[in-house]
Design an enzyme around this catalytic site. Structure first.
Site, short mmCIF file in Angstrom:
data_model
loop_
_atom_site.label_atom_id
_atom_site.label_comp_id
_atom_site.label_asym_id
_atom_site.label_seq_id
_atom_site.Cartn_x
_atom_site.Cartn_y
_atom_site.Cartn_z
N GLN A 51 74.41 -18.41 -37.80
CA GLN A 51 74.91 -17.23 -37.96
C GLN A 51 74.04 -16.06 -37.96
O GLN A 51 72.88 -16.22 -38.85
CB GLN A 51 75.93 -17.12 -39.07
CG GLN A 51 76.16 -15.73 -39.63
CD GLN A 51 76.99 -14.92 -39.03
OE1 GLN A 51 76.63 -14.06 -38.05
NE2 GLN A 51 78.37 -15.02 -39.11
N ARG A 53 73.88 -13.19 -39.16
CA ARG A 53 74.20 -12.18 -40.29
C ARG A 53 73.93 -13.03 -41.38
O ARG A 53 74.38 -14.11 -41.71
CB ARG A 53 75.42 -11.84 -40.30
CG ARG A 53 75.45 -10.77 -41.36
CD ARG A 53 76.86 -10.11 -41.55
NE ARG A 53 77.12 -8.99 -42.43
CZ ARG A 53 78.27 -8.57 -42.77
NH1 ARG A 53 79.40 -9.00 -42.39
NH2 ARG A 53 78.29 -7.52 -43.84
N SER A 67 92.17 -6.26 -50.07
CA SER A 67 93.09 -5.91 -48.73
C SER A 67 93.75 -7.31 -48.32
O SER A 67 94.91 -7.29 -47.96
CB SER A 67 92.24 -5.38 -47.71
OG SER A 67 93.10 -5.14 -46.59
N GLY A 72 97.33 -10.09 -46.24
CA GLY A 72 96.80 -11.26 -45.29
C GLY A 72 95.75 -10.91 -44.44
O GLY A 72 95.18 -9.77 -44.43
N LEU A 74 94.60 -10.01 -40.96
CA LEU A 74 95.31 -9.56 -40.05
C LEU A 74 94.62 -9.91 -38.49
O LEU A 74 95.49 -9.77 -37.70
CB LEU A 74 95.39 -7.88 -40.14
CG LEU A 74 95.99 -7.31 -41.50
CD1 LEU A 74 95.89 -5.77 -41.59
CD2 LEU A 74 97.28 -7.98 -41.48
N GLU A 92 83.10 -14.99 -40.13
CA GLU A 92 82.82 -15.41 -41.44
C GLU A 92 83.02 -14.66 -42.73
O GLU A 92 83.20 -14.87 -43.86
CB GLU A 92 81.22 -15.94 -41.44
CG GLU A 92 80.81 -16.48 -42.67
CD GLU A 92 79.09 -16.77 -42.71
OE1 GLU A 92 78.79 -17.11 -43.91
OE2 GLU A 92 78.54 -16.95 -41.56
N ARG A 93 82.75 -13.25 -42.47
CA ARG A 93 83.18 -12.15 -43.70
C ARG A 93 84.51 -12.35 -43.93
O ARG A 93 84.89 -12.34 -45.10
CB ARG A 93 82.97 -11.22 -43.03
CG ARG A 93 82.93 -9.87 -44.07
CD ARG A 93 82.25 -8.44 -43.57
NE ARG A 93 82.65 -7.33 -44.59
CZ ARG A 93 83.60 -6.57 -44.33
NH1 ARG A 93 84.49 -6.65 -43.30
NH2 ARG A 93 83.93 -5.69 -45.21
N ASN A 126 79.22 -9.25 -34.50
CA ASN A 126 78.39 -8.58 -35.58
C ASN A 126 77.80 -7.26 -35.08
O ASN A 126 77.94 -6.19 -35.69
CB ASN A 126 77.34 -9.47 -36.12
CG ASN A 126 77.82 -10.36 -37.08
OD1 ASN A 126 78.31 -10.27 -38.10
ND2 ASN A 126 77.72 -11.67 -36.69
N ARG A 129 80.51 -4.54 -34.41
CA ARG A 129 81.14 -4.17 -35.84
C ARG A 129 79.93 -3.52 -36.80
O ARG A 129 80.09 -3.28 -37.83
CB ARG A 129 81.79 -5.21 -36.64
CG ARG A 129 83.19 -5.81 -35.77
CD ARG A 129 83.94 -6.83 -36.49
NE ARG A 129 84.96 -6.93 -35.91
CZ ARG A 129 85.26 -7.75 -34.79
NH1 ARG A 129 84.44 -8.24 -34.17
NH2 ARG A 129 86.37 -7.89 -34.52
#
Length: 294
Positions: A51, A53, A67, A72, A74, A92-93, A126, A129
């Site tokens: 990965q 990150r 959140s 849940g 989303l 992964e986050r 990644n 985002r």
């Protein structure tokens, strides 16, 4: 291994065209036969060791966990099968946050990806985002180039960034390890790091930046005195005689967008030009300006 089908759901907006293409538009409109989303036991999932990150902001992770506990998960994560378990391809986050929220299962899309595609998807997710620091992003580009034969041009098409931006980030890997760590941790800006390229006492100068709060302009002057560095090839769009403050601003905006930026200024006004090479890059600019999540 626990896998349960989920009800059909609409495609999450703003994934980004490059990522959506690699994921195969997995989340379909209601009414289709199968959207590929399943509930998978969190205990059966592990992160991918490659990965790109490495750093996860604890405060942001705690906010996402709260959140998820309330609403849940989303947007499903993407995984691939490894024996009777699963390995994360993208998300992964969300998986980490779901663990914090003490969920037992998480929605996931199961894909049959080879190692190269796994890294490619993780990198794109990644980057789109904005979740990689400059060193992580540069390392991911270097690995895709070294291990999977991508050129800087092909990578630019995949992630909708300019070839020069990719080359700039890969050059940052030439910095001494302590300086790379400082950049990854956010103690140095990318402009600082660029100025330190080719400077013999880069670590000492980096320490001064942190201790004295030196600006990028200050560092460029000090670096020139120590040794005129080759630097990153990030040329102004309107010629070398432009005001140095405008040139620096062009570089900073270019670092943020991954595109070439040109600024013209006269009197009390001027203009900002964003150079794009593909329609996907234009789409990315529009999403950034409109505030739509990529």
């Amino acid at each position: 291994m626990s896998v349960e089908p989920l009800p059909l759901r609409r495609k999450a907006p703003g994934l980004g065209r490059g990522l959506s293409a690699l994921l195969g538009e997995a989340a379909r409109e209601p009414g289709s036969a199968d959207n590929g989303v399943r509930e998978i036991a969190i205990a059966d999932i592990s992160p991918h060791p490659g990965q790109p990150r490495r750093h996860f902001d604890d405060a942001a992770l705690a906010e996402l966990s709260a959140s998820i506990a309330l609403r849940g998960v989303l947007q499903p994560i993407v995984v691939r099968s490894i024996g009777n378990k699963f390995q994360i391809v993208a998300g992964e986050r969300r998986w980490r946050a779901a663990q914090r929220a003490q969920l037992h299962q998480i929605p996931a899309i199961i894909k049959d990806y080879d190692d190269g595609t796994v890294l490619e998807v993780a990198l794109i997710e990644n980057i789109q985002r904005e979740e990689l620091n400059a060193i992580e992003e540069g390392e991911a580009y270097a690995r895709l180039t070294r291990e999977f034969g991508h050129s800087q041009e092909s990578l630019g098409k995949i992630v909708h960034k300019s070839r020069s931006h990719i080359a700039n980030l890969m050059r940052l890997l030439e910095l001494p390890p302590p300086v790379r760590i400082m950049l990854a941790e956010g103690r140095l800006q990318m402009g600082h790091a660029r100025a330190l390229l080719g400077v013999e006492n880069a670590k000492d100068l980096a320490d001064q930046i942190v201790e004295k709060g030196l600006s990028v302009r200050d560092v460029e002057k000090l670096a020139k005195r120590a040794k005129k560095p080759a630097g990153l090839e990030y040329k102004s769009m309107t010629g070398p005689k432009k005001d140095e403050d405008l040139v620096m601003l062009e570089r900073q905006l270019g670092d943020l967008l991954g595109l070439k930026v040109g600024i013209t200024h006269a009197g009390n006004g001027g203009s900002v030009a964003l150079h794009y090479a593909t329609l996907d890059q234009l789409d990315m600019i529009c999403q950034r300006l409109s505030g739509e999540r990529i």
